[in-house]
Motif scaffolding. Structure first.
Motif, PDB file in Angstrom:
ATOM      1  N   VAL A  52      -1.364  -3.911  -2.790  1.00 43.47           N
ATOM      2  CA  VAL A  52      -0.163  -3.097  -2.611  1.00 43.47           C
ATOM      3  C   VAL A  52      -0.350  -1.815  -3.415  1.00 43.47           C
ATOM      4  N   THR A  53      -0.112  -0.672  -2.805  1.00 46.20           N
ATOM      5  CA  THR A  53      -0.202   0.620  -3.474  1.00 46.20           C
ATOM      6  C   THR A  53       1.199   1.050  -3.886  1.00 46.20           C
ATOM      7  N   LEU A  54       1.382   1.332  -5.180  1.00 46.89           N
ATOM      8  CA  LEU A  54       2.661   1.788  -5.713  1.00 46.89           C
ATOM      9  C   LEU A  54       2.567   3.264  -6.057  1.00 46.89           C
ATOM     10  N   VAL A  55       3.603   4.030  -5.703  1.00 45.32           N
ATOM     11  CA  VAL A  55       3.668   5.451  -6.021  1.00 45.32           C
ATOM     12  C   VAL A  55       5.011   5.712  -6.694  1.00 45.32           C
ATOM     13  N   GLY A  56       4.991   6.441  -7.794  1.00 46.65           N
ATOM     14  CA  GLY A  56       6.259   6.746  -8.451  1.00 46.65           C
ATOM     15  C   GLY A  56       6.019   7.337  -9.813  1.00 46.65           C
ATOM     16  N   PRO A  57       6.982   7.460 -10.614  1.00 41.63           N
ATOM     17  CA  PRO A  57       8.417   7.227 -10.377  1.00 41.63           C
ATOM     18  C   PRO A  57       9.065   8.431  -9.692  1.00 41.63           C
ATOM     19  N   PHE A  58       9.913   8.120  -8.716  1.00 40.83           N
ATOM     20  CA  PHE A  58      10.645   9.140  -7.987  1.00 40.83           C
ATOM     21  C   PHE A  58      12.016   9.327  -8.616  1.00 40.83           C
ATOM     22  N   SER A  59      12.507  10.545  -8.619  1.00 39.99           N
ATOM     23  CA  SER A  59      13.858  10.858  -9.092  1.00 39.99           C
ATOM     24  C   SER A  59      14.614  11.511  -7.941  1.00 39.99           C
ATOM     25  N   LEU A  60      14.894  10.693  -6.952  1.00 39.87           N
ATOM     26  CA  LEU A  60      15.576  11.154  -5.743  1.00 39.87           C
ATOM     27  C   LEU A  60      16.830  10.341  -5.510  1.00 39.87           C
ATOM     28  N   ARG A  61      17.742  10.885  -4.713  1.00 39.38           N
ATOM     29  CA  ARG A  61      18.879  10.077  -4.273  1.00 39.38           C
ATOM     30  C   ARG A  61      18.350   8.979  -3.354  1.00 39.38           C
ATOM     31  N   GLU A  62      19.065   7.887  -3.279  1.00 39.50           N
ATOM     32  CA  GLU A  62      18.619   6.728  -2.498  1.00 39.50           C
ATOM     33  C   GLU A  62      18.370   7.091  -1.033  1.00 39.50           C
ATOM     34  N   GLU A  63      19.287   7.868  -0.447  1.00 36.41           N
ATOM     35  CA  GLU A  63      19.114   8.186   0.976  1.00 36.41           C
ATOM     36  C   GLU A  63      17.929   9.125   1.209  1.00 36.41           C
ATOM     37  N   ASP A  64      17.681  10.054   0.278  1.00 38.19           N
ATOM     38  CA  ASP A  64      16.512  10.934   0.407  1.00 38.19           C
ATOM     39  C   ASP A  64      15.213  10.146   0.263  1.00 38.19           C
ATOM     40  N   ALA A  65      15.207   9.208  -0.661  1.00 40.08           N
ATOM     41  CA  ALA A  65      14.018   8.386  -0.862  1.00 40.08           C
ATOM     42  C   ALA A  65      13.740   7.522   0.369  1.00 40.08           C
ATOM     43  N   GLN A  66      14.794   6.977   0.979  1.00 40.77           N
ATOM     44  CA  GLN A  66      14.609   6.152   2.176  1.00 40.77           C
ATOM     45  C   GLN A  66      14.099   6.988   3.355  1.00 40.77           C
ATOM     46  N   LYS A  67      14.580   8.223   3.473  1.00 46.04           N
ATOM     47  CA  LYS A  67      14.093   9.102   4.548  1.00 46.04           C
ATOM     48  C   LYS A  67      12.618   9.439   4.343  1.00 46.04           C
ATOM     49  N   THR A  68      12.259   9.748   3.102  1.00 48.61           N
ATOM     50  CA  THR A  68      10.865  10.058   2.791  1.00 48.61           C
ATOM     51  C   THR A  68       9.980   8.847   3.063  1.00 48.61           C
ATOM     52  N   LEU A  69      10.432   7.680   2.629  1.00 46.44           N
ATOM     53  CA  LEU A  69       9.671   6.446   2.843  1.00 46.44           C
ATOM     54  C   LEU A  69       9.497   6.172   4.330  1.00 46.44           C
ATOM     55  N   SER A  70      10.556   6.340   5.090  1.00 47.26           N
ATOM     56  CA  SER A  70      10.488   6.090   6.531  1.00 47.26           C
ATOM     57  C   SER A  70       9.478   7.000   7.209  1.00 47.26           C
ATOM     58  N   SER A  71       9.491   8.288   6.864  1.00 47.90           N
ATOM     59  CA  SER A  71       8.536   9.214   7.487  1.00 47.90           C
ATOM     60  C   SER A  71       7.105   8.894   7.061  1.00 47.90           C
ATOM     61  N   LEU A  72       6.909   8.474   5.801  1.00 49.84           N
ATOM     62  CA  LEU A  72       5.566   8.108   5.348  1.00 49.84           C
ATOM     63  C   LEU A  72       5.063   6.860   6.061  1.00 49.84           C
ATOM     64  N   LYS A  73       5.918   5.873   6.212  1.00 48.05           N
ATOM     65  CA  LYS A  73       5.502   4.632   6.881  1.00 48.05           C
ATOM     66  C   LYS A  73       5.109   4.906   8.328  1.00 48.05           C
ATOM     67  N   LYS A  74       5.835   5.807   8.985  1.00 48.47           N
ATOM     68  CA  LYS A  74       5.496   6.137  10.374  1.00 48.47           C
ATOM     69  C   LYS A  74       4.168   6.873  10.461  1.00 48.47           C
ATOM     70  N   SER A  75       3.959   7.820   9.569  1.00 46.17           N
ATOM     71  CA  SER A  75       2.723   8.600   9.641  1.00 46.17           C
ATOM     72  C   SER A  75       1.504   7.800   9.188  1.00 46.17           C
ATOM     73  N   LEU A  76       1.707   6.817   8.301  1.00 51.04           N
ATOM     74  CA  LEU A  76       0.590   6.010   7.800  1.00 51.04           C
ATOM     75  C   LEU A  76       0.391   4.716   8.579  1.00 51.04           C
ATOM     76  N   ALA A  77       1.343   4.370   9.426  1.00 51.90           N
ATOM     77  CA  ALA A  77       1.292   3.133  10.210  1.00 51.90           C
ATOM     78  C   ALA A  77       1.116   1.907   9.315  1.00 51.90           C
ATOM     79  N   CYS A  78       1.997   1.814   8.326  1.00 51.32           N
ATOM     80  CA  CYS A  78       1.960   0.656   7.422  1.00 51.32           C
ATOM     81  C   CYS A  78       3.381   0.293   7.016  1.00 51.32           C
ATOM     82  N   GLY A  79       3.515  -0.850   6.388  1.00 52.52           N
ATOM     83  CA  GLY A  79       4.805  -1.281   5.887  1.00 52.52           C
ATOM     84  C   GLY A  79       5.013  -0.805   4.469  1.00 52.52           C
ATOM     85  N   GLY A  80       6.254  -0.832   4.015  1.00 54.55           N
ATOM     86  CA  GLY A  80       6.530  -0.407   2.657  1.00 54.55           C
ATOM     87  C   GLY A  80       7.978  -0.625   2.290  1.00 54.55           C
TER      88      GLY A  80
END
Length: 110
Positions: A52-80
């Motif tokens: 498992v690859t961990l990246v952080g620490p992020f200082s974002l609002r929860e909804e911004d972090a979820q949007k960023t995570l969603s776009s990364l998962k789509k572009s990387l074709a992996c779960g997270g």
């Protein structure tokens, strides 16, 4: 002890006033940073034999972090997942994650 009596387990603790089983919530103030102000690091863990690859620490609002995570998962074709300020990705994909986050103007520690 005879058969008809109850066992008394009083040890001196009082369940009366002043005793509470509820945990007090500490107020944590999260400083929201712009993507260019972040200094992210990578960590690699093994969970149930998988990397498992961990990246952080992020200082974002929860909804911004979820949007960023969603776009990364789509572009990387992996779960997270996003937990406690860290993004977790399935697999050993640190170079790809770094490249995509740098496109979004996040910065990393050297």
């Amino acid at each position: 002890m005879s058969r008809g009596t109850k066992l008394s387990l009083d040890l001196g603790a009082s369940w009366g006033e002043g005793w509470s089983m509820e945990e007090e919530k500490t107020s944590q103030t999260l400083t929201i940073l712009e993507p260019s102000d972040h200094r992210l690091v990578f960590q690699k863990e093994k969970r149930k034999g998988k990397v498992v690859t961990l990246v952080g620490p992020f200082s974002l609002r929860e909804e911004d972090a979820q949007k960023t995570l969603s776009s990364l998962k789509k572009s990387l074709a992996c779960g997270g997942a996003y937990k406690e300020g860290w993004m977790e990705f399935q697999g050993e994909i640190a170079p790809k994650v770094r490249e995509n986050l740098e496109k979004l103007s996040f910065k990393f520690k050297k």
